[in-house]
Design a protein around this motif. Sequence first.
Motif, PDB file in Angstrom:
ATOM      1  N   ASP A  86       0.828  -1.217   0.000  1.00 61.28           N
ATOM      2  CA  ASP A  86       0.000   0.000   0.000  1.00 61.28           C
ATOM      3  C   ASP A  86       0.862   1.268   0.000  1.00 61.28           C
ATOM      4  OD1 ASP A  86      -2.487  -1.218  -0.111  1.00 61.28           O
ATOM      5  OD2 ASP A  86      -2.712  -1.338   2.067  1.00 61.28           O
ATOM      6  N   GLN A  87       2.012   1.195   0.631  1.00 61.22           N
ATOM      7  CA  GLN A  87       2.872   2.392   0.746  1.00 61.22           C
ATOM      8  C   GLN A  87       3.643   2.700  -0.527  1.00 61.22           C
ATOM      9  OE1 GLN A  87       5.209   1.292   4.175  1.00 61.22           O
ATOM     10  NE2 GLN A  87       3.835   2.311   5.624  1.00 61.22           N
ATOM     11  N   ILE A  88       4.161   1.665  -1.192  1.00 62.18           N
ATOM     12  CA  ILE A  88       5.082   1.919  -2.314  1.00 62.18           C
ATOM     13  C   ILE A  88       4.588   1.380  -3.655  1.00 62.18           C
ATOM     14  CG2 ILE A  88       7.100   2.048  -0.799  1.00 62.18           C
ATOM     15  CD1 ILE A  88       7.853  -0.789  -1.606  1.00 62.18           C
ATOM     16  N   ASN A  89       3.458   0.750  -3.711  1.00 60.10           N
ATOM     17  CA  ASN A  89       2.772   0.135  -4.858  1.00 60.10           C
ATOM     18  C   ASN A  89       3.285  -1.289  -5.099  1.00 60.10           C
ATOM     19  OD1 ASN A  89       4.692  -0.046  -7.149  1.00 60.10           O
ATOM     20  ND2 ASN A  89       4.509   2.195  -7.337  1.00 60.10           N
ATOM     21  N   ILE A  90       2.494  -2.059  -5.816  1.00 62.51           N
ATOM     22  CA  ILE A  90       2.771  -3.495  -5.937  1.00 62.51           C
ATOM     23  C   ILE A  90       4.041  -3.781  -6.741  1.00 62.51           C
ATOM     24  CG2 ILE A  90       1.180  -3.731  -7.888  1.00 62.51           C
ATOM     25  CD1 ILE A  90       2.057  -6.414  -5.187  1.00 62.51           C
ATOM     26  N   LEU A  91       4.332  -2.976  -7.775  1.00 64.24           N
ATOM     27  CA  LEU A  91       5.551  -3.228  -8.545  1.00 64.24           C
ATOM     28  C   LEU A  91       6.793  -3.030  -7.685  1.00 64.24           C
ATOM     29  CD1 LEU A  91       6.981  -3.857 -11.226  1.00 64.24           C
ATOM     30  CD2 LEU A  91       6.935  -1.398 -11.715  1.00 64.24           C
ATOM     31  N   GLN A  92       6.854  -1.911  -6.966  1.00 62.52           N
ATOM     32  CA  GLN A  92       8.012  -1.646  -6.112  1.00 62.52           C
ATOM     33  C   GLN A  92       8.104  -2.651  -4.970  1.00 62.52           C
ATOM     34  OE1 GLN A  92      10.385   0.413  -7.050  1.00 62.52           O
ATOM     35  NE2 GLN A  92       9.105   0.873  -8.832  1.00 62.52           N
ATOM     36  N   ALA A  93       6.960  -3.078  -4.451  1.00 59.76           N
ATOM     37  CA  ALA A  93       6.958  -4.084  -3.382  1.00 59.76           C
ATOM     38  C   ALA A  93       7.455  -5.428  -3.904  1.00 59.76           C
ATOM     39  CB  ALA A  93       5.559  -4.225  -2.795  1.00 59.76           C
ATOM     40  N   THR A  94       7.098  -5.747  -5.151  1.00 60.15           N
ATOM     41  CA  THR A  94       7.591  -6.986  -5.771  1.00 60.15           C
ATOM     42  C   THR A  94       9.105  -6.923  -5.928  1.00 60.15           C
ATOM     43  OG1 THR A  94       5.505  -7.253  -6.970  1.00 60.15           O
ATOM     44  CG2 THR A  94       7.389  -8.500  -7.786  1.00 60.15           C
ATOM     45  N   PHE A  95       9.613  -5.773  -6.394  1.00 56.03           N
ATOM     46  CA  PHE A  95      11.067  -5.590  -6.501  1.00 56.03           C
ATOM     47  C   PHE A  95      11.742  -5.726  -5.136  1.00 56.03           C
ATOM     48  CE2 PHE A  95      10.911  -2.682 -10.524  1.00 56.03           C
ATOM     49  CZ  PHE A  95      10.623  -3.802 -11.298  1.00 56.03           C
ATOM     50  N   LEU A  96      11.092  -5.189  -4.109  1.00 50.47           N
ATOM     51  CA  LEU A  96      11.638  -5.266  -2.747  1.00 50.47           C
ATOM     52  C   LEU A  96      11.715  -6.719  -2.290  1.00 50.47           C
ATOM     53  CD1 LEU A  96      12.595  -3.694  -0.236  1.00 50.47           C
ATOM     54  CD2 LEU A  96      10.191  -3.505   0.461  1.00 50.47           C
ATOM     55  N   ALA A  97      10.648  -7.486  -2.550  1.00 52.49           N
ATOM     56  CA  ALA A  97      10.645  -8.912  -2.194  1.00 52.49           C
ATOM     57  C   ALA A  97      11.755  -9.659  -2.934  1.00 52.49           C
ATOM     58  CB  ALA A  97       9.284  -9.534  -2.501  1.00 52.49           C
ATOM     59  N   MET A  98      11.949  -9.319  -4.211  1.00 51.88           N
ATOM     60  CA  MET A  98      13.000  -9.973  -5.005  1.00 51.88           C
ATOM     61  C   MET A  98      14.390  -9.651  -4.457  1.00 51.88           C
ATOM     62  SD  MET A  98      11.652  -9.532  -8.944  1.00 51.88           S
ATOM     63  CE  MET A  98      10.371 -10.614  -9.608  1.00 51.88           C
ATOM     64  N   SER A  99      14.626  -8.384  -4.107  1.00 52.65           N
ATOM     65  CA  SER A  99      15.944  -8.020  -3.574  1.00 52.65           C
ATOM     66  C   SER A  99      16.180  -8.687  -2.222  1.00 52.65           C
ATOM     67  CB  SER A  99      16.096  -6.505  -3.477  1.00 52.65           C
ATOM     68  OG  SER A  99      15.204  -5.957  -2.545  1.00 52.65           O
ATOM     69  N   ARG A 100      15.124  -8.824  -1.427  1.00 55.91           N
ATOM     70  CA  ARG A 100      15.256  -9.521  -0.141  1.00 55.91           C
ATOM     71  C   ARG A 100      15.543 -11.002  -0.342  1.00 55.91           C
ATOM     72  NH1 ARG A 100      10.142  -6.379   2.771  1.00 55.91           N
ATOM     73  NH2 ARG A 100      11.374  -4.597   3.542  1.00 55.91           N
ATOM     74  N   ALA A 101      14.950 -11.604  -1.373  1.00 56.25           N
ATOM     75  CA  ALA A 101      15.218 -13.017  -1.664  1.00 56.25           C
ATOM     76  C   ALA A 101      16.682 -13.209  -2.055  1.00 56.25           C
ATOM     77  CB  ALA A 101      14.294 -13.505  -2.779  1.00 56.25           C
ATOM     78  N   VAL A 102      17.204 -12.299  -2.874  1.00 59.40           N
ATOM     79  CA  VAL A 102      18.617 -12.386  -3.288  1.00 59.40           C
ATOM     80  C   VAL A 102      19.533 -12.206  -2.078  1.00 59.40           C
ATOM     81  CG1 VAL A 102      20.426 -11.268  -4.660  1.00 59.40           C
ATOM     82  CG2 VAL A 102      18.173 -11.677  -5.668  1.00 59.40           C
TER      83      VAL A 102
END
Length: 203
Positions: A86-102
């Motif tokens: 909700d804070q940063i939008n779904i695309l940016q949140a998806t990128f955040l999840a991906m960077s956390r996975a890496v």
Amino acid sequence: MMDWYCYEHLAAEKGYSRICGIDEAGRGPLAGPVFAAAVILPPGAEIEGLNDSKKLSAKKREALFDVITQTAVSYGIGFASETEIDQINILQATFLAMSRAVEALSKPADYALIDGNRMPPLAIPGETIVKGDALSASIAAASILAKVSRDRVMEEIDRIYPEYQFAKHKGYGTALHRALLLQYGASPVHRKTFLKNILGRTE
């Protein structure tokens, strides 16, 4: 016969040795976190039944989850919460999840193969592959880890908010879920920015 490791081989030819596949699960749902996984497989590893997670049954995904985590050189799982969505939008949140996975990889990757057509900001170089979960073994493995991890969390959330029946629809906007939303309103795990068209408001 399709070469499941074509993209991995091409990256290896460029000099990279730890190539991870990355995929996400849960961009579309109305509730819950978005998950991502990063997986480094041993070169040419054969995992029977490996496929895009969307083409597999839940039972098959669960079985493959254990095989993948035991076979992988390294794997990492990350997520972004519904609040972050909700804070940063779904695309940016998806990128955040991906960077956390890496970042969660026990052995760091030096190159990334990402499902889709948008490159997340990562600390390592990489490339996007449209429909990569059906073309790359590493991405297919990541799609399964991300999907199973998210489904497990939604089943836990179901026990906290049983009235929404999250275990059935995993937060996706099914007719049942929409009807329950209209009956009960939004829960703390709903993505408020996703509910405008259903509830007519964002709070």
